[in-house]
Design a protein around this motif. Structure first.
Motif, PDB file in Angstrom:
ATOM      1  N   ASP A  23       0.822  -1.206   0.000  1.00 47.24           N
ATOM      2  CA  ASP A  23       0.000   0.000   0.000  1.00 47.24           C
ATOM      3  C   ASP A  23       0.859   1.259   0.000  1.00 47.24           C
ATOM      4  O   ASP A  23       0.466   2.281  -0.577  1.00 47.24           O
ATOM      5  CB  ASP A  23      -0.940  -0.018   1.209  1.00 47.24           C
ATOM      6  N   PHE A  24       2.025   1.189   0.630  1.00 48.50           N
ATOM      7  CA  PHE A  24       2.956   2.313   0.579  1.00 48.50           C
ATOM      8  C   PHE A  24       3.366   2.588  -0.871  1.00 48.50           C
ATOM      9  O   PHE A  24       3.376   3.740  -1.317  1.00 48.50           O
ATOM     10  CB  PHE A  24       4.189   2.016   1.430  1.00 48.50           C
ATOM     11  N   PHE A  25       3.690   1.534  -1.614  1.00 59.15           N
ATOM     12  CA  PHE A  25       4.089   1.698  -3.009  1.00 59.15           C
ATOM     13  C   PHE A  25       2.951   2.279  -3.838  1.00 59.15           C
ATOM     14  O   PHE A  25       3.169   3.163  -4.680  1.00 59.15           O
ATOM     15  CB  PHE A  25       4.525   0.348  -3.594  1.00 59.15           C
ATOM     16  N   PHE A  26       1.722   1.800  -3.616  1.00 58.32           N
ATOM     17  CA  PHE A  26       0.577   2.329  -4.363  1.00 58.32           C
ATOM     18  C   PHE A  26       0.340   3.804  -4.041  1.00 58.32           C
ATOM     19  O   PHE A  26       0.052   4.611  -4.934  1.00 58.32           O
ATOM     20  CB  PHE A  26      -0.679   1.528  -4.049  1.00 58.32           C
ATOM     21  N   LEU A  27       0.446   4.167  -2.770  1.00 57.00           N
ATOM     22  CA  LEU A  27       0.209   5.559  -2.379  1.00 57.00           C
ATOM     23  C   LEU A  27       1.252   6.492  -2.981  1.00 57.00           C
ATOM     24  O   LEU A  27       0.921   7.572  -3.488  1.00 57.00           O
ATOM     25  CB  LEU A  27       0.203   5.676  -0.854  1.00 57.00           C
ATOM     26  N   PHE A  53     -11.465  -8.172  -9.161  1.00 51.67           N
ATOM     27  CA  PHE A  53     -10.337  -8.697  -8.409  1.00 51.67           C
ATOM     28  C   PHE A  53      -9.980  -7.740  -7.276  1.00 51.67           C
ATOM     29  O   PHE A  53      -9.874  -6.531  -7.476  1.00 51.67           O
ATOM     30  CB  PHE A  53      -9.151  -8.867  -9.358  1.00 51.67           C
ATOM     31  N   ASP A  54      -9.790  -8.284  -6.062  1.00 52.62           N
ATOM     32  CA  ASP A  54      -9.599  -7.412  -4.905  1.00 52.62           C
ATOM     33  C   ASP A  54      -8.325  -6.582  -4.991  1.00 52.62           C
ATOM     34  O   ASP A  54      -8.239  -5.487  -4.435  1.00 52.62           O
ATOM     35  CB  ASP A  54      -9.629  -8.221  -3.600  1.00 52.62           C
ATOM     36  N   GLY A  55      -7.302  -7.073  -5.713  1.00 51.52           N
ATOM     37  CA  GLY A  55      -6.079  -6.297  -5.868  1.00 51.52           C
ATOM     38  C   GLY A  55      -6.295  -5.001  -6.625  1.00 51.52           C
ATOM     39  O   GLY A  55      -5.646  -3.984  -6.359  1.00 51.52           O
ATOM     40  N   VAL A  56      -7.214  -5.023  -7.586  1.00 54.29           N
ATOM     41  CA  VAL A  56      -7.527  -3.809  -8.347  1.00 54.29           C
ATOM     42  C   VAL A  56      -8.232  -2.795  -7.450  1.00 54.29           C
ATOM     43  O   VAL A  56      -7.927  -1.598  -7.481  1.00 54.29           O
ATOM     44  CB  VAL A  56      -8.394  -4.141  -9.574  1.00 54.29           C
ATOM     45  N   LEU A  57      -9.187  -3.272  -6.646  1.00 51.11           N
ATOM     46  CA  LEU A  57      -9.874  -2.368  -5.720  1.00 51.11           C
ATOM     47  C   LEU A  57      -8.891  -1.752  -4.730  1.00 51.11           C
ATOM     48  O   LEU A  57      -8.996  -0.573  -4.382  1.00 51.11           O
ATOM     49  CB  LEU A  57     -10.962  -3.135  -4.962  1.00 51.11           C
ATOM     50  N   ARG A  58      -7.962  -2.550  -4.283  1.00 53.71           N
ATOM     51  CA  ARG A  58      -6.950  -2.058  -3.357  1.00 53.71           C
ATOM     52  C   ARG A  58      -6.095  -0.968  -4.006  1.00 53.71           C
ATOM     53  O   ARG A  58      -5.829   0.068  -3.396  1.00 53.71           O
ATOM     54  CB  ARG A  58      -6.069  -3.230  -2.931  1.00 53.71           C
ATOM     55  N   ALA A  59      -5.678  -1.194  -5.244  1.00 53.29           N
ATOM     56  CA  ALA A  59      -4.871  -0.206  -5.954  1.00 53.29           C
ATOM     57  C   ALA A  59      -5.656   1.076  -6.195  1.00 53.29           C
ATOM     58  O   ALA A  59      -5.123   2.187  -6.036  1.00 53.29           O
ATOM     59  CB  ALA A  59      -4.379  -0.790  -7.274  1.00 53.29           C
ATOM     60  N   VAL A  60      -6.935   0.946  -6.587  1.00 57.00           N
ATOM     61  CA  VAL A  60      -7.768   2.134  -6.807  1.00 57.00           C
ATOM     62  C   VAL A  60      -7.914   2.926  -5.508  1.00 57.00           C
ATOM     63  O   VAL A  60      -7.743   4.152  -5.483  1.00 57.00           O
ATOM     64  CB  VAL A  60      -9.156   1.739  -7.344  1.00 57.00           C
ATOM     65  N   GLY A  61      -8.236   2.234  -4.405  1.00 54.32           N
ATOM     66  CA  GLY A  61      -8.404   2.916  -3.130  1.00 54.32           C
ATOM     67  C   GLY A  61      -7.154   3.647  -2.698  1.00 54.32           C
ATOM     68  O   GLY A  61      -7.205   4.817  -2.294  1.00 54.32           O
ATOM     69  N   ASP A  62      -6.003   2.995  -2.797  1.00 53.01           N
ATOM     70  CA  ASP A  62      -4.739   3.608  -2.375  1.00 53.01           C
ATOM     71  C   ASP A  62      -4.339   4.767  -3.281  1.00 53.01           C
ATOM     72  O   ASP A  62      -3.980   5.851  -2.810  1.00 53.01           O
ATOM     73  CB  ASP A  62      -3.622   2.561  -2.364  1.00 53.01           C
ATOM     74  N   MET A  63      -4.385   4.548  -4.588  1.00 53.34           N
ATOM     75  CA  MET A  63      -3.873   5.565  -5.517  1.00 53.34           C
ATOM     76  C   MET A  63      -4.806   6.761  -5.613  1.00 53.34           C
ATOM     77  O   MET A  63      -4.350   7.901  -5.783  1.00 53.34           O
ATOM     78  CB  MET A  63      -3.625   4.931  -6.892  1.00 53.34           C
ATOM     79  N   PHE A  64      -6.113   6.545  -5.516  1.00 54.34           N
ATOM     80  CA  PHE A  64      -7.033   7.677  -5.506  1.00 54.34           C
ATOM     81  C   PHE A  64      -6.860   8.493  -4.223  1.00 54.34           C
ATOM     82  O   PHE A  64      -6.942   9.723  -4.245  1.00 54.34           O
ATOM     83  CB  PHE A  64      -8.481   7.190  -5.619  1.00 54.34           C
ATOM     84  N   LEU A  65      -6.624   7.818  -3.097  1.00 53.74           N
ATOM     85  CA  LEU A  65      -6.361   8.534  -1.848  1.00 53.74           C
ATOM     86  C   LEU A  65      -5.080   9.348  -1.962  1.00 53.74           C
ATOM     87  O   LEU A  65      -5.001  10.469  -1.451  1.00 53.74           O
ATOM     88  CB  LEU A  65      -6.253   7.533  -0.694  1.00 53.74           C
TER      89      LEU A  65
END
Length: 359
Positions: free
Chosen positions: A45-49, A201-213
């Motif tokens: 999540d750090f990398f995505f943010l 896929f839950d990984g995509v939702l995770r990436a969207v949530g982190d990167m949009f934040l």
């Protein structure tokens, strides 16, 4: 230095640290029989943010230019990301094939044809792999690559089109909803390789949530500055940043799941990065060649460490666990370093060859 680039030393250091944390959560996949760091997955999540922050910054910079065609900018951005990461992805896949072949030979099992395996890796390219049509799994973390290449251009396009009206209005709402949805459906933001409600896929939702934040993070940090604080205030800011930084690392490296890591980690990293990107002063201790070298291999480390651990366990299954774990980390770092420079050299030579052919 610019406001953002002056903090790369901190980011470089943390990227490598959190890559080590991700390795710790994958010890079971690597064949050690247990999970060493149950909170290590939070490093992703750090990398995505961080990626979302710089994607937003680039999109807003392009938006301010009057001579930029938006559609052309989106295509160029996507091609740039492919050139930046995919050479390392394919080299990591090739390394995974070779390790898998060695392990199969030790187990006296048929070795899958290398060309067929590489074909499966091409089939695994996004967005096919994250849509659930899976082929051969060469790195076991390619969902990260796939999610990044789906979400990053999406974020770039939205910010380029709508500007800060998106990052300050819609992005925080969408990210809060998705992170909450993952908490309910998956028990946390950790990617379990499942499809939420059988759709996404839950990984995509995770990436969207982190990167949009992170898009919201950029817009807020651009308006917020710690440099106007008095001397006493700067000491407080430094202490708060130190506490938040140590808290992030603790949550990733805590030996057992504390239960609160998912809920707390995202706000903690948000506040840490907010202060980091709003703070113009930084410590020269992180602005060293060693730290820069370590961060270069962070993403490659993501993609090769599981296969490296499996190889160590295949060759030395009866070896003492502490020594095997040491080799797991040491060999992964050295191999990632070698593959990084091998890929960089090969990419440069390939481009030179293509230029000569064009001429």
């Amino acid at each position: 230095m610019t406001k953002a680039s002056s903090h790369n030393g901190y980011l470089d250091f943390l990227k490598f640290v959190f890559a080590l944390g991700v390795m710790g959560v994958h010890t079971e996949l690597a064949g050690f029989g247990f999970t060493m760091l149950r909170g290590g997955y939070l490093g992703v999540d750090f990398f995505f943010l961080v990626s979302g922050y710089f994607t937003t910054r680039l999109a807003l910079e392009m938006r301010r230019r009057k001579d930029v065609d938006h559609q052309d900018a989106i295509v160029r951005y996507f091609i740039k990301q492919i050139k930046r990461l995919y050479p390392f992805y394919f080299v990591s896949c090739l390394y995974g094939f070779l390790v898998r072949s060695v392990i199969n030979s030790l187990a006296a099992t048929p070795i899958e044809d290398l060309s067929m395996s590489f074909g499966w890796a091409i089939f695994d390219l996004i967005p096919v792999q994250i849509q659930g049509i899976c082929g051969f799994n060469p790195t076991q973390v390619q969902w990260y690559v796939g999610a990044f290449f789906v979400v990053s251009p999406l974020l770039f396009a939205l910010v380029l089109r709508y500007g800060e009206s998106f990052s300050l209005t819609f992005a925080p709402i969408i990210s809060t909803f998705l992170i909450g949805l993952l908490q309910m459906k998956c028990g946390g933001i950790r990617s379990n390789g499942v499809f939420v409600d059988g759709i996404v896929f839950d990984g995509v939702l995770r990436a969207v949530g982190d990167m949009f934040l992170a898009s919201t993070l950029y817009s807020i940090s651009a308006r917020f500055s710690c440099t106007q604080l008095k001397k006493a205030g700067t000491v407080v800011v430094r202490l708060v940043m130190l506490g938040l930084g140590m808290g992030m690392i603790w949550m990733c490296f805590v030996p057992s799941s504390a239960g609160y890591s998912d809920a707390i980690f995202i706000p903690v990293i948000f506040l840490y990065l907010l202060l980091l990107f709003s703070w113009r002063k930084y410590s020269a201790i992180f602005d060293t060649a060693l730290v820069q070298e370590l961060q270069k291999i962070s993403v490659v480390l993501f993609m090769i460490h599981i296969k490296t651990g499996q190889c160590i366990n295949a060759f030395w299954y009866e070896g003492p666990l502490p020594m095997k774990l040491f080799l797991y980390y040491a060999c992964s770092i050295l191999i990632a370093w070698g593959l990084y420079y091998l890929t960089s050299f090969a990419t440069v030579q390939l481009r030179k060859g293509m230029q000569l052919l064009v001429k």
